[in-house]
Design an enzyme around this catalytic site. Structure first.
Site, PDB file in Angstrom:
ATOM      1  N   GLU A 110       0.838  -1.202   0.000  1.00 42.08           N
ATOM      2  CA  GLU A 110       0.000   0.000   0.000  1.00 42.08           C
ATOM      3  C   GLU A 110       0.876   1.257   0.000  1.00 42.08           C
ATOM      4  O   GLU A 110       2.047   1.204   0.382  1.00 42.08           O
ATOM      5  CB  GLU A 110      -0.859  -0.106   1.256  1.00 42.08           C
ATOM      6  N   ASP A 111       0.302   2.366  -0.436  1.00 45.27           N
ATOM      7  CA  ASP A 111       1.078   3.614  -0.448  1.00 45.27           C
ATOM      8  C   ASP A 111       1.161   4.251   0.937  1.00 45.27           C
ATOM      9  O   ASP A 111       2.228   4.642   1.390  1.00 45.27           O
ATOM     10  CB  ASP A 111       0.495   4.615  -1.477  1.00 45.27           C
ATOM     11  N   ASP A 114      -3.515   5.764   6.696  1.00 44.94           N
ATOM     12  CA  ASP A 114      -3.924   7.005   7.350  1.00 44.94           C
ATOM     13  C   ASP A 114      -4.852   6.614   8.508  1.00 44.94           C
ATOM     14  O   ASP A 114      -4.377   6.202   9.556  1.00 44.94           O
ATOM     15  CB  ASP A 114      -4.605   7.866   6.274  1.00 44.94           C
ATOM     16  N   LYS A 142       1.072   7.152   8.473  1.00 43.12           N
ATOM     17  CA  LYS A 142       0.691   8.445   9.075  1.00 43.12           C
ATOM     18  C   LYS A 142      -0.146   8.106  10.298  1.00 43.12           C
ATOM     19  O   LYS A 142      -1.367   7.969  10.224  1.00 43.12           O
ATOM     20  CB  LYS A 142      -0.137   9.236   8.049  1.00 43.12           C
ATOM     21  N   PHE A 164      -0.794  16.454   4.451  1.00 43.20           N
ATOM     22  CA  PHE A 164      -1.087  15.813   3.176  1.00 43.20           C
ATOM     23  C   PHE A 164       0.195  15.690   2.362  1.00 43.20           C
ATOM     24  O   PHE A 164       0.860  16.678   2.081  1.00 43.20           O
ATOM     25  CB  PHE A 164      -2.150  16.592   2.400  1.00 43.20           C
ATOM     26  N   ASP A 171      -1.143  10.888  -4.686  1.00 44.19           N
ATOM     27  CA  ASP A 171      -1.674  12.006  -5.475  1.00 44.19           C
ATOM     28  C   ASP A 171      -2.474  12.994  -4.636  1.00 44.19           C
ATOM     29  O   ASP A 171      -2.883  12.713  -3.518  1.00 44.19           O
ATOM     30  CB  ASP A 171      -2.605  11.454  -6.555  1.00 44.19           C
ATOM     31  N   ARG A 177       1.608  12.062  -8.820  1.00 45.71           N
ATOM     32  CA  ARG A 177       2.039  10.668  -8.623  1.00 45.71           C
ATOM     33  C   ARG A 177       3.440  10.444  -9.183  1.00 45.71           C
ATOM     34  O   ARG A 177       4.171   9.568  -8.735  1.00 45.71           O
ATOM     35  CB  ARG A 177       1.075   9.700  -9.318  1.00 45.71           C
TER      36      ARG A 177
END
Ligand code: IMP
Ligand code: MG
Length: 191
Positions: A110-111, A114, A142, A164, A171, A177
């Site tokens: 996963e990127d 959150d 995060k 953010f 993105d 990206r």
């Protein structure tokens, strides 16, 4: 003499609205070490890396090249529903895996985690498919907004502040990206 005001040339990568958090060299070093760890943890096992589209695409490409094992890859695409700006945990599968994971050792790639709502739901869905094991690799963690505090990230690239962030696959409304680094968007209204 020209009366035109002089223009400062900026490009996407030198956009003044971006503040670099981790540069290419730091990212590459970190991913090599994650790869070494995964290579040793999964030696002799049937490993499948499952990338969550689209955000994980660059992390996935770099991570898999740092894992010196016989492995396969697959992808999923999910949309997580948001209540305002916060995810609700309702996840719709837009693209499912191409192959079964029964009996395989899976690492979900996963990127960023959150609130953790999207990943928790996704792991629940994959958890019912008879994999030998399922672990999670997230490029970024995060932790501050985390709601699913029980969610365990087995392989983390970097821990980031509650801001953010974009780049390296992540993105803002589809943009950024392609940045080869991770950056904080200084003024999100201008993103
Ligand atoms: P969660 O369900 O709140 O953990 O949301 C996770 C998803 O929200 C991630 O997979 C990202 O697509 C997106 N997201 C969360 N934080 C950021 C960020 O700082 N930048 C870009 N995307 C983010
Ligand atoms: Mg994502």
């Amino acid at each position: 003499m020209s009366t035109e005001p002089s223009k400062i040339a900026t490009t996407e990568f030198t956009n003044p609205n971006l503040e670099v958090l981790y540069n290419e060299e730091q990212i590459s070093e970190r991913i090599k070490s994650l790869g070494t760890q995964i290579t040793s943890d999964y030696s002799g096992k049937e490993l499948v890396l499952v990338g969550v589209l689209k955000g994980s695409c660059i992390f996935m490409a770099d991570l898999m090249r740092s894992i010196d094992l016989n492995l396969t890859i697959d992808f999923m695409a999910v949309s997580s529903y948001k209540d305002g700006t916060r995810s609700t945990g309702d996840v719709e599968i837009l693209k499912d895996l191409s192959n079964p994971i029964r009996g395989k050792h899976v690492i979900v790639v996963e990127d960023i985690v959150d609130t953790g709502l999207t990943l928790s739901r996704l792991l629940e869905i994959l958890g019912s498919r008879g994999a030998a094991s399922i672990r999670l690799a997230s490029f970024l963690d995060k932790p501050e907004p985390r709601i699913k505090t029980e969610l365990k990230i087995d392989y983390t690239g970097f821990v980031v502040p509650n801001k953010f962030v974009v780049g390296y696959g992540l993105d803002a409304a589809g943009r950024y990206r392609n940045l080869p680094f991770i950056a904080v968007v200084v003024n999100p209204a201008e993103a």
